[in-house]
Enzyme design. Structure first.
Site, PDB file in Angstrom:
ATOM      1  N   ALA A 129     -20.503 -32.911 -10.241  1.00 28.07           N
ATOM      2  CA  ALA A 129     -19.217 -31.802 -10.625  1.00 28.07           C
ATOM      3  C   ALA A 129     -19.343 -30.541  -9.808  1.00 28.07           C
ATOM      4  O   ALA A 129     -18.525 -29.604  -9.982  1.00 28.07           O
ATOM      5  CB  ALA A 129     -19.494 -31.295 -12.174  1.00 28.07           C
ATOM      6  N   ASN A 197     -26.642 -29.423 -13.942  1.00 29.76           N
ATOM      7  CA  ASN A 197     -27.406 -30.192 -12.693  1.00 29.76           C
ATOM      8  C   ASN A 197     -26.678 -29.814 -11.437  1.00 29.76           C
ATOM      9  O   ASN A 197     -27.453 -30.191 -10.331  1.00 29.76           O
ATOM     10  CB  ASN A 197     -26.911 -31.808 -12.992  1.00 29.76           C
ATOM     11  N   HIS A 227     -17.174 -23.551 -11.123  1.00 29.65           N
ATOM     12  CA  HIS A 227     -18.425 -23.385 -10.248  1.00 29.65           C
ATOM     13  C   HIS A 227     -17.926 -22.726  -8.938  1.00 29.65           C
ATOM     14  O   HIS A 227     -16.930 -23.326  -8.493  1.00 29.65           O
ATOM     15  CB  HIS A 227     -19.008 -24.745 -10.061  1.00 29.65           C
TER      16      HIS A 227
END
Length: 276
Positions: A129, A197, A227
């Protein structure tokens, strides 16, 4: 002019048949990933897994996590982090290509990298992601002075994380953003195994899990898992942000995660690839 004889497709086994595993399996079953063939899946509920394969062109066996490495050239881990070793260890011992989604768990089993050198296995970490790991990898060939990842998630996507529970940190009823973690990628991956992760993947591409800095925010103003990576290096300075749409099944996971695994598999069999 002679040519090499054609070889058969790489066989693929998928450990974990939840939302992500099913999407990856469906892409393989459709035949759209050149040079790869689905041969087995693993699931806690074998009957449910078979039912979820009802629309597949070819139903494949449902086997234990440890059996995947006996059947497949490529083992994809889409399971809970708690059973990571059950998938990873046999895959590495048998010299397979291993694609983990629980990248944070890989940080706790870094002996697998040394073992892969001896067995001929390859551990291929999908971007997942995140964004821009190709740029981070390239910068790491020079000198990187800092890598920082700032993650913002809706509070519900962080609820129940071990770090929050252990430190009695509540994310309920927030009206403004609350920073719930500030530390290394290694510590963040351990404290938020279902959430970051991405931090582990970033650290493996760059300067390592202990040097990579991580902030995690519970933010009621965001509807997407966000992010932002900032990198300072001798070759470049860059900042990149990605806003991922959460899956309907699990707000902790972005829709792009399954697509990243599919893209990684596609590179294994493709005659041409783009990107570092």
């Amino acid at each position: 002019m002679s040519t090499s004889p054609a070889t058969g497709p790489l066989t693929v086994g998928i450990g974990g048949f939840g939302a992500i595993g099913q999407k990856v399996a469906a892409a393989l079953d459709s035949g759209s990933i050149e040079g790869l063939k689905l041969v087995a899946v693993s699931a806690r509920d074998a009957d449910k897994a078979r039912a979820n394969m009802a629309g597949f062109q070819t139903e494949v066996p449902v086997v234990s996590l440890g059996e995947l490495a006996d059947r497949a050239d490529v083992v994809v881990e889409c399971a809970p982090a708690s059973v990571f070793a059950e998938v990873a260890v046999p895959a590495v011992e048998r010299g397979r290509i291993f694609l983990p989604i629980s990248v944070g768990a890989l940080l706790r089993h870094d002996e697998l990298v040394d073992r892969a050198r001896r067995t001929g296995a390859r551990i291929v970490v999908p971007t997942g992601a995140l964004i821009g790991l190709d740029a981070v990898r390239a910068a790491a060939e020079g000198e990187i002075s800092e890598v920082r990842l700032v993650t913002r998630k809706p509070p519900g996507g962080l609820a129940g994380a071990p770090y929050l529970v252990e430190n009695n940190i509540s994310v309920e009823g927030l009206n403004t953003a609350k920073k719930v973690f500030d530390g290394s990628a290694r510590d963040g991956a351990a404290g938020f195994p279902a959430n970051v992760n991405v931090a582990a993947a970033l650290s493996l591409a760059g300067i390592g899990a202990d040097a990579t800095k991580l902030e995690i925010w519970a933010d009621p103003q965001v509807t997407r898992n966000t992010h932002t990576i900032t990198v300072e290096a001798d070759s470049a300075r860059f900042t990149m942000t990605i806003e991922n749409v959460p899956t309907e099944e699990n707000p902790k996971t972005g829709k792009i995660t399954a697509l990243s695994i599919i893209a990684t598999l596609r590179r294994l069999g493709a005659p041409m690839t783009a990107g570092t």
